[in-house]
Design a protein around this motif. Structure first.
Motif, PDB file in Angstrom:
ATOM      1  N   THR A 156       0.834  -1.207   0.000  1.00  0.00           N
ATOM      2  CA  THR A 156       0.000   0.000   0.000  1.00  0.00           C
ATOM      3  C   THR A 156       0.867   1.254   0.000  1.00  0.00           C
ATOM      4  OG1 THR A 156      -1.759  -1.159   1.186  1.00  0.00           O
ATOM      5  CG2 THR A 156      -1.793   1.254   1.246  1.00  0.00           C
ATOM      6  N   GLU A 157       1.913   1.256   0.842  1.00  0.00           N
ATOM      7  CA  GLU A 157       2.796   2.422   0.896  1.00  0.00           C
ATOM      8  C   GLU A 157       3.520   2.631  -0.425  1.00  0.00           C
ATOM      9  OE1 GLU A 157       3.826   2.238   5.694  1.00  0.00           O
ATOM     10  OE2 GLU A 157       4.996   1.083   4.247  1.00  0.00           O
ATOM     11  N   ILE A 158       3.936   1.554  -1.048  1.00  0.00           N
ATOM     12  CA  ILE A 158       4.599   1.661  -2.353  1.00  0.00           C
ATOM     13  C   ILE A 158       3.633   2.232  -3.386  1.00  0.00           C
ATOM     14  CG2 ILE A 158       5.576   0.313  -4.250  1.00  0.00           C
ATOM     15  CD1 ILE A 158       6.758  -1.569  -2.136  1.00  0.00           C
ATOM     16  N   LEU A 161       3.160   5.998  -2.820  1.00  0.00           N
ATOM     17  CA  LEU A 161       4.319   6.757  -3.296  1.00  0.00           C
ATOM     18  C   LEU A 161       4.339   6.837  -4.818  1.00  0.00           C
ATOM     19  CD1 LEU A 161       7.092   5.473  -0.859  1.00  0.00           C
ATOM     20  CD2 LEU A 161       6.229   7.813  -1.038  1.00  0.00           C
ATOM     21  N   ASP A 162       3.963   5.754  -5.493  1.00  0.00           N
ATOM     22  CA  ASP A 162       3.925   5.773  -6.955  1.00  0.00           C
ATOM     23  C   ASP A 162       2.898   6.774  -7.474  1.00  0.00           C
ATOM     24  OD1 ASP A 162       5.954   3.933  -7.343  1.00  0.00           O
ATOM     25  OD2 ASP A 162       4.597   2.206  -7.328  1.00  0.00           O
ATOM     26  N   ARG A 163       1.811   6.956  -6.738  1.00  0.00           N
ATOM     27  CA  ARG A 163       0.780   7.906  -7.165  1.00  0.00           C
ATOM     28  C   ARG A 163       1.171   9.339  -6.810  1.00  0.00           C
ATOM     29  NH1 ARG A 163      -4.199   6.047  -8.677  1.00  0.00           N
ATOM     30  NH2 ARG A 163      -5.124   8.036  -8.047  1.00  0.00           N
ATOM     31  N   LYS A 168       8.666   7.261 -14.089  1.00  0.00           N
ATOM     32  CA  LYS A 168       8.709   5.974 -14.780  1.00  0.00           C
ATOM     33  C   LYS A 168      10.138   5.444 -14.776  1.00  0.00           C
ATOM     34  CE  LYS A 168       4.828   7.055 -17.827  1.00  0.00           C
ATOM     35  NZ  LYS A 168       4.371   7.209 -19.233  1.00  0.00           N
ATOM     36  N   PRO A 169      10.538   4.830 -13.688  1.00  0.00           N
ATOM     37  CA  PRO A 169      11.901   4.284 -13.640  1.00  0.00           C
ATOM     38  C   PRO A 169      12.076   3.118 -14.594  1.00  0.00           C
ATOM     39  CG  PRO A 169      10.615   3.520 -11.781  1.00  0.00           C
ATOM     40  CD  PRO A 169       9.757   4.529 -12.489  1.00  0.00           C
ATOM     41  N   ARG A 170      13.293   2.980 -15.056  1.00  0.00           N
ATOM     42  CA  ARG A 170      13.586   1.868 -15.951  1.00  0.00           C
ATOM     43  C   ARG A 170      13.483   0.556 -15.194  1.00  0.00           C
ATOM     44  NH1 ARG A 170      17.723   5.474 -17.194  1.00  0.00           N
ATOM     45  NH2 ARG A 170      19.187   4.212 -15.993  1.00  0.00           N
ATOM     46  N   LYS A 182      11.759   9.209  -3.446  1.00  0.00           N
ATOM     47  CA  LYS A 182      10.369   9.665  -3.601  1.00  0.00           C
ATOM     48  C   LYS A 182       9.856  10.296  -2.322  1.00  0.00           C
ATOM     49  CE  LYS A 182       8.470   6.778  -7.291  1.00  0.00           C
ATOM     50  NZ  LYS A 182       7.266   6.069  -7.730  1.00  0.00           N
ATOM     51  N   ILE A 183      10.149   9.655  -1.181  1.00  0.00           N
ATOM     52  CA  ILE A 183       9.723  10.208   0.105  1.00  0.00           C
ATOM     53  C   ILE A 183      10.362  11.572   0.329  1.00  0.00           C
ATOM     54  CG2 ILE A 183       9.852   9.887   2.608  1.00  0.00           C
ATOM     55  CD1 ILE A 183       9.662   6.879   2.122  1.00  0.00           C
TER      56      ILE A 183
END
Length: 214
Positions: A156-158, A161-163, A168-170, A182-183
């Motif tokens: 959920t935390e991941i 963070l993505d949102r 768009k990491p490789r 990101k944090i």
């Protein structure tokens, strides 16, 4: 303490001025001392029987400052093992200081303007958990930079963070270090190519800046 014989040796792991691992061999001395209260207060307060522990590096190193610790404690110290135990406690002080730095500078615990003690207690309790997690993740990232994010973050935390930080990491780049950045970006970290790895304070500010992440 110069008159006290060396009671034993103790080896600790340190880092030199270049950040390279090193080993320090400390000579351990300890003895009991009696500390009197001020003259004007001797009728109100008793004398204290304390133990002074002196740990000094045997050889002066070339690439760092010589270690010399002088501790005074009211805890019992009757053997080399007891003295080493107190030294190991003292060696953890920097972690405690970093934890409080995250709590104060990252989470801004002192800046809260809650009006009741209970509300303040609840907030600080939450910040303590958050501060420890930030501290743990940043230290984990330094010791295992290739760790997967699931080692420290839930799915959920991941996803949150993505949102919140859309990039768009490789393929193969979604490591714990990537999510720490990101944090930190949520707290103002710019993540430029020349910027150092985000630390505890910037990650703490990022967590505080996002109620969703909390």
């Amino acid at each position: 303490m110069d008159e006290v014989a060396v009671k034993g040796l103790h080896c600790i792991d340190v880092r030199n001025n270049n950040g390279d691992p090193d080993e320090a061999v400390l000579e351990i001395r300890y003895r009991k001392i009696r500390v009197l209260p001020p003259i004007g207060k001797q009728k109100r307060y008793p004398a204290l029987t304390l133990t002074e522990i002196h740990a000094e590096e045997r050889v002066t190193p070339k690439n760092r400052k010589k270690i010399e610790w002088k501790l005074i404690t009211d805890l019992p110290v009757s053997s080399r093992t007891d003295a080493i135990e107190k030294l190991e406690w003292y060696a953890l002080r920097w972690k405690i200081e970093v934890f409080h730095k995250i709590l104060k500078s990252g989470c801004k615990a002192e800046a809260s303007k809650l009006r009741t003690a209970q509300r303040l207690t609840n907030l600080i309790s939450l910040f303590c958990i958050l501060s420890w997690r930030v501290f743990w993740m940043t230290m984990l990232n330094r010791s295992a930079p290739d760790a997967t994010p699931t080692l420290a973050l839930t799915a959920t935390e991941i996803g949150v963070l993505d949102r919140l930080v859309n990039d768009k990491p490789r393929a193969g780049q979604k490591m714990l270090s990537h999510y720490l950045i990101k944090i930190a970006r949520l707290g103002g970290y710019l993540a430029r190519a020349s910027d150092p790895t985000p630390g505890n304070t910037s990650c703490g500010a990022g967590c505080r800046a996002s109620p969703t992440l909390l």
